[in-house]
Design a protein around this motif. Structure first.
Motif, mmCIF file in Angstrom:
data_model
loop_
_atom_site.group_PDB
_atom_site.id
_atom_site.type_symbol
_atom_site.label_atom_id
_atom_site.label_comp_id
_atom_site.label_asym_id
_atom_site.label_seq_id
_atom_site.Cartn_x
_atom_site.Cartn_y
_atom_site.Cartn_z
ATOM 1 N N THR A 359 -7.834 8.635 11.419
ATOM 2 C CA THR A 359 -7.500 8.615 9.993
ATOM 3 C C THR A 359 -6.022 8.270 9.813
ATOM 4 O O THR A 359 -5.655 7.438 8.982
ATOM 5 N N LYS A 360 -5.196 8.887 10.640
ATOM 6 C CA LYS A 360 -3.766 8.608 10.545
ATOM 7 C C LYS A 360 -3.476 7.150 10.880
ATOM 8 O O LYS A 360 -2.656 6.499 10.234
ATOM 9 N N ARG A 361 -4.169 6.645 11.866
ATOM 10 C CA ARG A 361 -3.980 5.239 12.237
ATOM 11 C C ARG A 361 -4.266 4.318 11.056
ATOM 12 O O ARG A 361 -3.549 3.364 10.797
ATOM 13 N N VAL A 362 -5.373 4.625 10.379
ATOM 14 C CA VAL A 362 -5.752 3.770 9.247
ATOM 15 C C VAL A 362 -4.698 3.874 8.144
ATOM 16 O O VAL A 362 -4.245 2.860 7.603
ATOM 17 N N LEU A 363 -4.277 5.099 7.840
ATOM 18 C CA LEU A 363 -3.290 5.267 6.770
ATOM 19 C C LEU A 363 -1.978 4.570 7.147
ATOM 20 O O LEU A 363 -1.341 3.921 6.314
ATOM 21 N N ASP A 364 -1.602 4.670 8.420
ATOM 22 C CA ASP A 364 -0.389 3.969 8.871
ATOM 23 C C ASP A 364 -0.537 2.459 8.723
ATOM 24 O O ASP A 364 0.376 1.763 8.304
ATOM 25 N N MET A 365 -1.733 1.986 9.096
ATOM 26 C CA MET A 365 -1.978 0.542 9.013
ATOM 27 C C MET A 365 -1.869 0.091 7.553
ATOM 28 O O MET A 365 -1.289 -0.955 7.247
ATOM 29 N N LEU A 366 -2.388 0.899 6.641
ATOM 30 C CA LEU A 366 -2.332 0.539 5.219
ATOM 31 C C LEU A 366 -0.888 0.597 4.706
ATOM 32 O O LEU A 366 -0.460 -0.255 3.927
ATOM 33 N N GLU A 367 -0.139 1.598 5.166
ATOM 34 C CA GLU A 367 1.277 1.678 4.776
ATOM 35 C C GLU A 367 2.018 0.426 5.211
ATOM 36 O O GLU A 367 2.820 -0.133 4.469
ATOM 37 N N LYS A 368 1.742 0.019 6.421
ATOM 38 C CA LYS A 368 2.399 -1.171 6.954
ATOM 39 C C LYS A 368 2.027 -2.403 6.140
ATOM 40 O O LYS A 368 2.860 -3.238 5.807
ATOM 41 N N LEU A 369 0.747 -2.491 5.826
ATOM 42 C CA LEU A 369 0.276 -3.639 5.050
ATOM 43 C C LEU A 369 0.979 -3.670 3.691
ATOM 44 O O LEU A 369 1.441 -4.710 3.228
ATOM 45 N N ALA A 370 1.094 -2.492 3.072
ATOM 46 C CA ALA A 370 1.725 -2.409 1.758
ATOM 47 C C ALA A 370 3.188 -2.844 1.848
ATOM 48 O O ALA A 370 3.710 -3.512 0.956
ATOM 49 N N LYS A 371 3.820 -2.456 2.936
ATOM 50 C CA LYS A 371 5.245 -2.735 3.074
ATOM 51 C C LYS A 371 5.488 -4.206 3.434
ATOM 52 O O LYS A 371 6.338 -4.872 2.845
ATOM 53 N N ASN A 372 4.713 -4.687 4.381
ATOM 54 C CA ASN A 372 5.004 -6.033 4.898
ATOM 55 C C ASN A 372 4.288 -7.154 4.170
ATOM 56 O O ASN A 372 4.739 -8.287 4.188
ATOM 57 N N GLU A 373 3.125 -6.852 3.594
ATOM 58 C CA GLU A 373 2.340 -7.903 2.943
ATOM 59 C C GLU A 373 1.907 -7.432 1.563
ATOM 60 O O GLU A 373 0.710 -7.206 1.319
ATOM 61 N N PRO A 374 2.861 -7.311 0.651
ATOM 62 C CA PRO A 374 2.519 -6.731 -0.658
ATOM 63 C C PRO A 374 1.400 -7.488 -1.389
ATOM 64 O O PRO A 374 0.565 -6.849 -2.039
ATOM 65 N N GLU A 375 1.335 -8.790 -1.223
ATOM 66 C CA GLU A 375 0.271 -9.544 -1.905
ATOM 67 C C GLU A 375 -1.092 -9.169 -1.344
ATOM 68 O O GLU A 375 -2.069 -9.006 -2.066
ATOM 69 N N GLN A 376 -1.139 -9.052 -0.027
ATOM 70 C CA GLN A 376 -2.395 -8.670 0.619
ATOM 71 C C GLN A 376 -2.777 -7.252 0.221
ATOM 72 O O GLN A 376 -3.952 -6.934 0.057
ATOM 73 N N TYR A 377 -1.767 -6.402 0.101
ATOM 74 C CA TYR A 377 -2.072 -5.019 -0.269
ATOM 75 C C TYR A 377 -2.640 -4.958 -1.680
ATOM 76 O O TYR A 377 -3.541 -4.166 -1.968
ATOM 77 N N LYS A 378 -2.112 -5.816 -2.531
ATOM 78 C CA LYS A 378 -2.624 -5.890 -3.901
ATOM 79 C C LYS A 378 -4.114 -6.205 -3.879
ATOM 80 O O LYS A 378 -4.918 -5.615 -4.602
ATOM 81 N N SER A 379 -4.468 -7.150 -3.046
ATOM 82 C CA SER A 379 -5.870 -7.540 -2.961
ATOM 83 C C SER A 379 -6.686 -6.407 -2.326
ATOM 84 O O SER A 379 -7.817 -6.127 -2.746
ATOM 85 N N PHE A 380 -6.094 -5.734 -1.353
ATOM 86 C CA PHE A 380 -6.763 -4.567 -0.772
ATOM 87 C C PHE A 380 -7.049 -3.540 -1.866
ATOM 88 O O PHE A 380 -8.151 -3.002 -1.978
ATOM 89 N N TRP A 381 -6.028 -3.293 -2.691
ATOM 90 C CA TRP A 381 -6.177 -2.258 -3.711
ATOM 91 C C TRP A 381 -7.260 -2.619 -4.714
ATOM 92 O O TRP A 381 -8.042 -1.774 -5.153
ATOM 93 N N LYS A 382 -7.315 -3.891 -5.076
ATOM 94 C CA LYS A 382 -8.353 -4.341 -6.014
ATOM 95 C C LYS A 382 -9.734 -4.058 -5.458
ATOM 96 O O LYS A 382 -10.636 -3.657 -6.167
ATOM 97 N N ASN A 383 -9.897 -4.269 -4.164
ATOM 98 C CA ASN A 383 -11.200 -4.095 -3.547
ATOM 99 C C ASN A 383 -11.541 -2.645 -3.240
ATOM 100 O O ASN A 383 -12.684 -2.240 -3.367
ATOM 101 N N PHE A 384 -10.531 -1.903 -2.767
ATOM 102 C CA PHE A 384 -10.845 -0.573 -2.234
ATOM 103 C C PHE A 384 -10.098 0.571 -2.911
ATOM 104 O O PHE A 384 -10.239 1.728 -2.510
#
Ligand code: ADP
Length: 634
Positions: A359-384
């Motif tokens: 669970t921590k791994r996933v949350l860390d991965m998402l934090e990283k995505l949010a930080k490094n790829e904000p556009e991708q994170y936006k799309s992640f958020w729309k979906n999930f």
């Protein structure tokens, strides 16, 4: 060919016909993926056999060398795939190759618009699988026999990919499945060793068992045809066992498509090897798009579980919490026993500690995505995003981390888009602001214009605007973030703390005092409809507003309870009025008790309407309003 018995023709389930149609029209520019899909199925079938053979070695029938063979016939224009995996019985073939088992499929298919361009995107949400054979073939023959069944219990399934298919019982000496694709005219490029080899390298290199192609060998002297020699063309080792540094992005992506049965590349992944007290490897992926059945209770979820490289089960749900059910991937443990069952998984303390680490791994991965790829994170958020909002309630230990990943619409964000992070909100908060303000409601348009926001607009304070059905429930689990507590601006007696100056507060007190008489009159007029009447300091433009009591349920929660058939506790709103508004001044000066009563009820009802609530007695509202209109026009 051997004798066929019990031949029958059966129709495809409607959804299969729709999927076939959709696929053939969506994938014409990406035809070669049919091979990836069929190899992926063959590999799954071999995994299943390997696992079942642990307890029933006789299933191997003396042939333990598991592999997939791909061959072709240029003259006959065929491509053939053969695996020696678990195979299918006649019944298996009828259900697996004639219907789609996923729940919600029919509903999903209803969403097809008939516009091929639009619909072609949907195929990604669905996955293609076996039926992709019909992208290149106008006839597909499947010969299969379930491992352990008698040779006489083979099945021949055959279809042209139109409305129906044929099944017959045949003799099949070897267990497993052979699929013969009769290529459509114009698709004979696939009956070519070089082409097949390239496709396999490109999409299926990561498959953990050997994929063999016939080697081109010269005929021995005196023989017309050379003996077939087979050659392994893929790497044939489990991807997750290899060191990260040696794995290319493309390999990770193709492996994802295999484990997730997805069609698109993932957004992100995290590959780890854990050594020490527990030993396991994990390879976790964030999909790019939500599957159509994300909210179906029975939808597949969980990871593919391996124990010491041996596949043990699909959809092992115990390794991640429910709000991360969209994560795909594999976990390979050295500590579990090969005969582990779902029941054991649920109770095993080893699994608990793996679950919190993953669970921590996933949350860390998402934090990283949010930080490094904000556009991708936006799309992640729309979906999930909606699923992530289940997190704080389910996973208390990671509440703060999850809260950091949440994104909201706000009075200062992009119009209606959920893009504002709590950290961002706090970073631009007003000096002295020690609260996080939010407002919940039905729609963005409604909350955006809510009178509750008037004072915030005046003071330039940002307010989060929450309009997802789950939001009020979510907020009941979030009390604070980064030491700052959340405040529902529609609830209780709004205290702006340090944001109100001493003078402001003093002035407000004085006004309140001077309006005590009006408060009393209103209480009498509104009677049972209200819990309290008071002077508001949150209004600038509107005459009145209804606030929710500190402990009362908000509208969303009431609706959720009502929809689930539960009794909703009764609660009355607090009526707050704006002493500076001309209508209130008029009211204060009104001599006639009858008119005072009518006007206060109208103000009350209007405040309810502005909050998006429905009126208890709409006819009375209309009657009172019309009465006033008539008087006005005299
Ligand atoms: P999915 O693989 O997503 O379940 P498919 O349409 O690709 O969907 O396949 C449907 C089912 O048919 C599989 O789940 C499996 O049970 C069966 N199947 C397909 N190919 C094979 C094979 N080579 N060997 C055994 N079973 C197979």
């Amino acid at each position: 060919m051997s004798v066929e018995t019990q031949k029958e023709t059966l129709g495809f389930q409607t959804e299969v016909k729709q999927l076939l149609h959709l696929m053939i029209h969506s994938l014409y520019s990406n035809k070669e993926i049919f091979l990836r899909e069929l190899i992926s199925n063959a590999s799954d079938a071999v995994d299943k056999l390997r696992f079942e053979a642990l307890s029933k070695p006789e299933l191997l029938e003396g042939g333990a060398e598991l592999k997939i063979r791909v061959s072709f016939d240029k003259d006959a224009k065929t491509v053939t795939l053969e695996d020696n995996g678990i195979g299918m019985s006649r019944e298996d073939a009828i259900t697996h190759l004639g219907t789609i088992a996923k729940s919600g499929t029919a509903d999903f298919m209803k969403h097809l618009s008939g516009d091929q361009k639009k619909d072609s995107h949907l195929i990604g949400q669905f996955g293609v699988g076996f039926y992709s054979a019909f992208i290149v073939a106008d006839k597909v023959d499947v010969f299969s026999r379930r491992a352990g069944a008698a040779a006489s219990e083979g099945v021949h399934w055959s279809s042209k990919g139109e409305g129906d298919f044929e099944v017959a019982t045949v003799e099949k000496a070897e267990r497993g499945t052979r699929i013969v694709l009769h290529l459509k005219s114009g698709e004979d490029e696939f009956a070519d060793g070089w082409r097949l080899r390239n496709i396999i390298k490109k999409y299926s290199d990561h498959i953990a068992l050997p994929i063999e192609l016939p080697k081109e060998v010269a005929a021995a002297e005196g023989e017309e045809k050379p003996a077939v020699e087979w050659e392994t063309v893929n790497r044939a080792s489990a991807l997750w066992t290899r060191p990260r540094t040696e794995i290319k992005d493309e390999e990770y992506q193709e492996f994802y498509k295999h484990v997730a049965h997805d069609f698109e590349n993932p957004l992100s992944w995290s590959h780890n090897k854990v050594e020490g007290k527990l030993e396991y490897s994990s390879l976790l992926y964030v999909p790019a798009r939500a599957p159509f059945d994300l909210y179906q209770r029975e939808a597949p979820k969980g990871l593919k579980l391996y124990v010491q490289r041996v596949f043990v089960m699909d959809q092992a749900e115990s390794f991640l919490p429910l709000y991360l059910r969209f994560i795909k991937g594999v976990v390979d443990s050295n500590d579990l026993s090969l005969n582990v069952s779902r029941e054991i998984l649920q109770k095993d303390p080893i699994i608990d500690s793996m679950k919190s680490a993953l669970t921590k791994r996933v949350l860390d991965m998402l934090e990283k995505l949010a930080k490094n790829e904000p556009e991708q994170y936006k799309s992640f958020w729309k979906n999930f995003g909606q699923v992530m909002k289940e997190g704080p309630a389910e996973d208390f230990a990671n509440k703060e981390k999850i809260a950091g990943l949440l994104r909201f619409a706000s009075t200062q964000g992009e119009e209606g888009e959920q893009v504002v992070a709590l950290a961002e909100y706090l970073a631009r908060a007003k000096e002295g602001q020690d609260k996080i303000y939010y407002l919940t409601g039905e729609t963005y348009a409604q909350v955006k214009n809510s009178p509750h926001l008037e004072v915030f607009r005046k003071k330039g304070i940002e307010v989060l605007l929450l309009t997802d059905r789950i939001d009020e429930w979510l907020m009941s689990y979030l009390s604070d973030f980064d030491g700052k507590s959340f405040v529902d601006v529609a609830r209780g007696d709004l205290d702006l703390g340090n944001l109100d100056s001493e003078e402001d507060k003093k002035a407000a007190e004085e006004v309140a005092k001077s309006k005590e008489g009006l408060v009393e009159r209103l209480k009498t007029a509104l009677g049972d409809s209200v819990a309290e009447v008071r002077v508001s300091h949150r209004l600038t433009d509107s005459p009145a507003i209804l606030a929710i009591g500190e402990q009362d349920l908000g509208m969303q929660m009431r609706q959720i309870l009502e929809a689930s058939g539960q009794k909703v506790p009764e609660s009355k709103p607090i009526f707050e009025f704006n002493p500076a508004h001309p209508l209130i001044e008029k009211l204060d000066n009104e001599q006639s008790d009858e008119r005072f009563g009518d006007l206060s009820h109208i103000l009350f009802d209007q405040a309810a309407l502005a909050a998006g609530d429905s009126l208890k007695d709409p006819a009375a509202y209309v009657r009172r309003l019309n009465k006033l209109l008539v008087e006005l026009s005299v």
